[in-house]
Enzyme design. Structure first.
Site, PDB file in Angstrom:
ATOM      1  N   LYS A  22      18.976  -4.218   3.996  1.00  0.00           N
ATOM      2  CA  LYS A  22      18.640  -2.865   3.503  1.00  0.00           C
ATOM      3  C   LYS A  22      17.950  -2.048   4.580  1.00  0.00           C
ATOM      4  O   LYS A  22      18.334  -0.909   4.857  1.00  0.00           O
ATOM      5  CB  LYS A  22      17.734  -2.986   2.273  1.00  0.00           C
ATOM      6  CG  LYS A  22      16.881  -1.765   1.977  1.00  0.00           C
ATOM      7  CD  LYS A  22      15.868  -2.046   0.888  1.00  0.00           C
ATOM      8  CE  LYS A  22      14.847  -0.954   0.677  1.00  0.00           C
ATOM      9  NZ  LYS A  22      13.665  -1.005   1.575  1.00  0.00           N
ATOM     10  N   ASN A  23      16.908  -2.615   5.190  1.00  0.00           N
ATOM     11  CA  ASN A  23      16.098  -1.817   6.106  1.00  0.00           C
ATOM     12  C   ASN A  23      16.801  -1.525   7.428  1.00  0.00           C
ATOM     13  O   ASN A  23      16.369  -0.646   8.175  1.00  0.00           O
ATOM     14  CB  ASN A  23      14.729  -2.473   6.332  1.00  0.00           C
ATOM     15  CG  ASN A  23      13.837  -2.318   5.112  1.00  0.00           C
ATOM     16  OD1 ASN A  23      14.148  -1.559   4.200  1.00  0.00           O
ATOM     17  ND2 ASN A  23      12.732  -3.058   5.083  1.00  0.00           N
ATOM     18  N   ARG A 121       0.929   5.739   2.306  1.00  0.00           N
ATOM     19  CA  ARG A 121       1.922   5.425   3.350  1.00  0.00           C
ATOM     20  C   ARG A 121       2.038   6.652   4.268  1.00  0.00           C
ATOM     21  O   ARG A 121       3.014   7.398   4.210  1.00  0.00           O
ATOM     22  CB  ARG A 121       3.279   5.050   2.725  1.00  0.00           C
ATOM     23  CG  ARG A 121       3.202   3.846   1.809  1.00  0.00           C
ATOM     24  CD  ARG A 121       4.556   3.436   1.260  1.00  0.00           C
ATOM     25  NE  ARG A 121       5.390   2.773   2.261  1.00  0.00           N
ATOM     26  CZ  ARG A 121       6.612   2.293   2.010  1.00  0.00           C
ATOM     27  NH1 ARG A 121       7.145   2.411   0.820  1.00  0.00           N
ATOM     28  NH2 ARG A 121       7.315   1.698   2.954  1.00  0.00           N
ATOM     29  N   ASP A 304       6.966  -7.641   2.631  1.00  0.00           N
ATOM     30  CA  ASP A 304       8.002  -7.468   1.596  1.00  0.00           C
ATOM     31  C   ASP A 304       8.279  -8.759   0.831  1.00  0.00           C
ATOM     32  O   ASP A 304       8.982  -8.732  -0.191  1.00  0.00           O
ATOM     33  CB  ASP A 304       9.296  -6.924   2.216  1.00  0.00           C
ATOM     34  CG  ASP A 304       9.116  -5.504   2.739  1.00  0.00           C
ATOM     35  OD1 ASP A 304       8.059  -4.892   2.472  1.00  0.00           O
ATOM     36  OD2 ASP A 304      10.028  -5.004   3.426  1.00  0.00           O
ATOM     37  N   ARG A 396      17.332  -0.593  -5.813  1.00  0.00           N
ATOM     38  CA  ARG A 396      17.234   0.018  -4.480  1.00  0.00           C
ATOM     39  C   ARG A 396      17.555  -1.002  -3.389  1.00  0.00           C
ATOM     40  O   ARG A 396      17.947  -0.606  -2.284  1.00  0.00           O
ATOM     41  CB  ARG A 396      15.814   0.550  -4.223  1.00  0.00           C
ATOM     42  CG  ARG A 396      15.465   1.817  -4.962  1.00  0.00           C
ATOM     43  CD  ARG A 396      14.125   2.360  -4.467  1.00  0.00           C
ATOM     44  NE  ARG A 396      14.092   2.407  -3.033  1.00  0.00           N
ATOM     45  CZ  ARG A 396      13.047   2.067  -2.265  1.00  0.00           C
ATOM     46  NH1 ARG A 396      11.915   1.705  -2.817  1.00  0.00           N
ATOM     47  NH2 ARG A 396      13.117   2.111  -0.956  1.00  0.00           N
TER      48      ARG A 396
HETATM   49  C1  LIG Z   1      12.726   1.454   4.970  1.00  0.00           C
HETATM   50  C2  LIG Z   1      11.924   0.408   5.616  1.00  0.00           C
HETATM   51  O1  LIG Z   1      12.255  -0.098   6.658  1.00  0.00           O
HETATM   52  N1  LIG Z   1      10.838   0.004   4.965  1.00  0.00           N
HETATM   53  C3  LIG Z   1      10.005  -1.028   5.543  1.00  0.00           C
HETATM   54  C4  LIG Z   1       9.111  -0.408   6.582  1.00  0.00           C
HETATM   55  O2  LIG Z   1       8.360   0.619   5.933  1.00  0.00           O
HETATM   56  P1  LIG Z   1       7.555   1.677   6.804  1.00  0.00           P
HETATM   57  O3  LIG Z   1       8.356   2.014   8.004  1.00  0.00           O
HETATM   58  O4  LIG Z   1       7.185   2.781   5.874  1.00  0.00           O
HETATM   59  O5  LIG Z   1       6.300   0.840   7.197  1.00  0.00           O
HETATM   60  P2  LIG Z   1       5.456   0.886   8.553  1.00  0.00           P
HETATM   61  O6  LIG Z   1       5.829  -0.288   9.402  1.00  0.00           O
HETATM   62  O7  LIG Z   1       5.574   2.228   9.138  1.00  0.00           O
HETATM   63  O8  LIG Z   1       3.991   0.700   7.983  1.00  0.00           O
HETATM   64  C5  LIG Z   1       3.111  -0.275   8.489  1.00  0.00           C
HETATM   65  C6  LIG Z   1       1.681   0.165   8.271  1.00  0.00           C
HETATM   66  O9  LIG Z   1       1.420   1.288   9.089  1.00  0.00           O
HETATM   67  C7  LIG Z   1       0.896   2.354   8.340  1.00  0.00           C
HETATM   68  N2  LIG Z   1       1.393   3.610   8.941  1.00  0.00           N
HETATM   69  C8  LIG Z   1       2.730   3.765   9.144  1.00  0.00           C
HETATM   70  C9  LIG Z   1       3.228   4.927   9.708  1.00  0.00           C
HETATM   71  C10 LIG Z   1       2.322   5.957  10.040  1.00  0.00           C
HETATM   72  O10 LIG Z   1       2.696   7.024  10.532  1.00  0.00           O
HETATM   73  N3  LIG Z   1       0.982   5.768   9.817  1.00  0.00           N
HETATM   74  C11 LIG Z   1       0.487   4.616   9.270  1.00  0.00           C
HETATM   75  O11 LIG Z   1      -0.711   4.487   9.071  1.00  0.00           O
HETATM   76  C12 LIG Z   1       1.433   2.122   6.932  1.00  0.00           C
HETATM   77  O12 LIG Z   1       0.629   2.759   5.970  1.00  0.00           O
HETATM   78  C13 LIG Z   1       1.373   0.618   6.832  1.00  0.00           C
HETATM   79  O13 LIG Z   1       0.062   0.218   6.538  1.00  0.00           O
HETATM   80  O14 LIG Z   1       8.262  -1.416   7.118  1.00  0.00           O
HETATM   81  C14 LIG Z   1       7.372  -1.994   6.153  1.00  0.00           C
HETATM   82  C15 LIG Z   1       6.463  -2.980   6.875  1.00  0.00           C
HETATM   83  O15 LIG Z   1       7.177  -4.058   7.328  1.00  0.00           O
HETATM   84  C16 LIG Z   1       8.163  -2.640   5.030  1.00  0.00           C
HETATM   85  O16 LIG Z   1       7.276  -3.013   4.007  1.00  0.00           O
HETATM   86  C17 LIG Z   1       9.206  -1.705   4.438  1.00  0.00           C
HETATM   87  O17 LIG Z   1      10.100  -2.423   3.646  1.00  0.00           O
HETATM   88  C1  LIG Z   2       8.710  -1.474   0.722  1.00  0.00           C
HETATM   89  C2  LIG Z   2      10.023  -1.610   0.722  1.00  0.00           C
HETATM   90  O1  LIG Z   2      10.900  -0.622   0.845  1.00  0.00           O
HETATM   91  P1  LIG Z   2      10.697   0.936   1.191  1.00  0.00           P
HETATM   92  O2  LIG Z   2       9.947   0.990   2.481  1.00  0.00           O
HETATM   93  O3  LIG Z   2      12.105   1.391   1.330  1.00  0.00           O
HETATM   94  O4  LIG Z   2       9.964   1.539   0.049  1.00  0.00           O
HETATM   95  C3  LIG Z   2      10.686  -2.930   0.608  1.00  0.00           C
HETATM   96  O5  LIG Z   2      11.886  -3.021   0.952  1.00  0.00           O
HETATM   97  O6  LIG Z   2      10.037  -3.890   0.168  1.00  0.00           O
END
Ligand SMILES: CC(=O)N[C@H]1[C@@H](OP(=O)(O)OP(=O)(O)OC[C@H]2O[C@@H](n3ccc(=O)[nH]c3=O)[C@H](O)[C@@H]2O)O[C@H](CO)[C@@H](O)[C@@H]1O
Ligand SMILES: C=C(OP(=O)(O)O)C(=O)O
Length: 423
Positions: A22-23, A121, A304, A396
């Site tokens: 998915k990701n 987030r 996850d 999803r």
């Molecule tokens: C679509 C997708 O790929 N989703 C994955 C992606 O989410 P996603 O890309 O949203 O997650 P991030 O790796 O960015 O987040 C990691 C951490 O960094 C923080 N953060 C992130 C961005 C930012 O601008 N500022 C900040 O503070 C977030 O709140 C979180 O605590 O990686 C996560 C962490 O492995 C997974 O749980 C999600 O499944």
């Molecule tokens: C947190 C997840 O997805 P998303 O970042 O797409 O919400 C997930 O796949 O567990």
């Protein structure tokens, strides 16, 4: 709206094919629009996030052919860079349109994303990255307006390891002038998958999968063909379900290396695991040991899979502590597990479990995607019938969940919710 009905207590046995990640899929689809020709992506999972992305691209004017498990995307006809809200709110990964459109048109006007509600987030690192490349970013009532006269390569240090920000900066930087380096980049296999696609399109990206990613900007990207890596989170979910039900399940189409953090923890609690070339056999037992789990960026234990793993640890003897270092509020499945008979309490970012507990079937609601997986696993191991609502979250990210579980012998069906049951 639907619900799952699960008659628990049947050990899962047999083989299950793992779908494309998915990701990766939700990043590769927007990456494809950067090419000056059609891009074919194979091993695409049929999940709601992918369906929504296809609709988004079509609304923007892309030519998209979506067949069985592959998709052909031609981003050349895209004229629209304005997608305020609505569909972009249905998933997290719509934020990749920021980077892809910024790279392609030097402009994006896309609403803030949705995705699982796991506590705050923020997207500050994405913005910081775009600004470093020369863009001006404004949040106008929830719509991110991102514009650049020209994109210029830069050295970008990420304060936190972020999957989304790392990929978004790569998407924008492929067309920037000069060299961009991302320091403290995320290492996740999905990042390597995206870099592989972009490089096959003609980009010059090195270091994906390490701390430092280097992107030499190019003038043109071409169409190509790419196969998505297996979904390590879906794979982990079936491994945990097999272990939790005391079953014997062989996963097909997996990359064992990607599963190491999960395999190591499962072995620690007493699960038997046999790794093949692209298969993993999981043989469950009873009498599991308690362990502590701390989630962290790859190659740490993935957040996850924290929720499904919490369900499994209700079956371990002793005290287990599960700490989520990535998200502050990823324990909304805890109340539902307690309702089924689990002994656990939440202390800050940790769940403290006392096991083993006998779980009893109950009516439960999934608050997010992996909470859904955790509750399905709880239903599979519980005595009696469990009803799981909130399937829009599960849809999803899990392809053919009911059919795959049925093939493993689970007694699970999907039924319509009666009007009176709908909230
Ligand atoms: C679509 C997708 O790929 N989703 C994955 C992606 O989410 P996603 O890309 O949203 O997650 P991030 O790796 O960015 O987040 C990691 C951490 O960094 C923080 N953060 C992130 C961005 C930012 O601008 N500022 C900040 O503070 C977030 O709140 C979180 O605590 O990686 C996560 C962490 O492995 C997974 O749980 C999600 O499944
Ligand atoms: C947190 C997840 O997805 P998303 O970042 O797409 O919400 C997930 O796949 O567990």
């Amino acid at each position: 709206m639907d619900k799952l009905l699960i008659q628990g207590g049947v050990p899962l046995c047999g083989k299950v094919g793992i779908s494309g990640a998915k990701n990766s899929a939700v990043a590769l689809i927007p990456a494809a629009i950067l090419a000056d020709g059609p891009v074919v992506i194979e091993n695409l999972p049929h999940i709601e996030d992918v369906e929504v992305y296809v609709e988004l691209l079509r609304e923007m004017g892309a030519d998209v052919l979506f067949e069985d498990d592959w998709i052909e995307i031609d981003g050349r006809p895209i004229r629209e860079t304005f997608m305020p809200n609505g569909k972009v709110k249905k998933l997290r990964a719509s934020y990749y349109l920021w980077g892809a459109l910024l790279g392609k048109f030097k402009e994006a006007q896309i609403g803030l994303p949705g995705g699982c509600d796991l506590g705050p987030r923020p997207v500050d690192l994405h913005i910081k990255g775009f600004e470093a490349l020369g863009a001006v970013v404004e949040n106008r009532k929830g719509v991110m307006i991102i514009r650049a006269e020209r994109l210029k390569g830069a050295r970008i240090y990420m304060d936190l390891v972020s999957v989304g920000a790392t990929i978004n900066i790569m998407l924008a930087a492929v067309y920037a002038e000069g060299v961009t380096t991302i320091e403290n980049a995320a290492h996740e296999p999905e990042i390597v998958d995206v870099a592989t696609l972009l490089n096959n399109m003609g980009a010059k990206i090195s270091g994906a999968g390490t701390d430092v990613i280097r992107i030499q900007g190019v003038d043109k990207l071409r169409g190509c063909r790419h196969t998505i890596i297996p979904d390590r989170i879906e794979a982990g979910t079936y491994m945990i379900a097999a272990a939790a039900t005391g079953g014997d399940v062989t996963l097909e189409n997996v990359i064992s290396k990607h599963m190491e953090p999960v395999t190591a923890k499962l072995r620690e609690i007493g699960v038997e695991i046999i790794e093949g070339d692209d298969t993993i056999r999981v043989i469950g037992h009873k009498n599991y040991r308690a362990v502590d789990i701390k989630t962290s960026p790859y190659p740490g234990f993935p957040t996850d899979l924290q929720q499904p793993m919490t369900t499994l640890l209700t079956q371990s003897k002793g005290t287990s502590i599960v700490t989520d270092n990535i998200y502050s509020a990823r324990f909304r499945h805890a109340d539902e597990l307690r309702r089924m008979g689990a002994t656990l309490k939440i202390e800050g970012r940790s769940a403290v479990l006392e096991g083993p507990s006998t779980l009893m079937g109950a009516k439960v609601v999934a608050s997010d995607l992996r909470a859904g997986a955790a509750l399905v696993i709880a239903g599979l191991l519980a005595q009696g019938t469990t009803e799981v609502e909130g399937l829009e979250h599960i849809d999803r990210g899990y392809e053919n969940l009911v059919q795959k579980l049925q093939n493993l012998g689970a007694r699970v069906t999907r039924e319509k919710l009666y009007k009176a049951e709908q909230k």
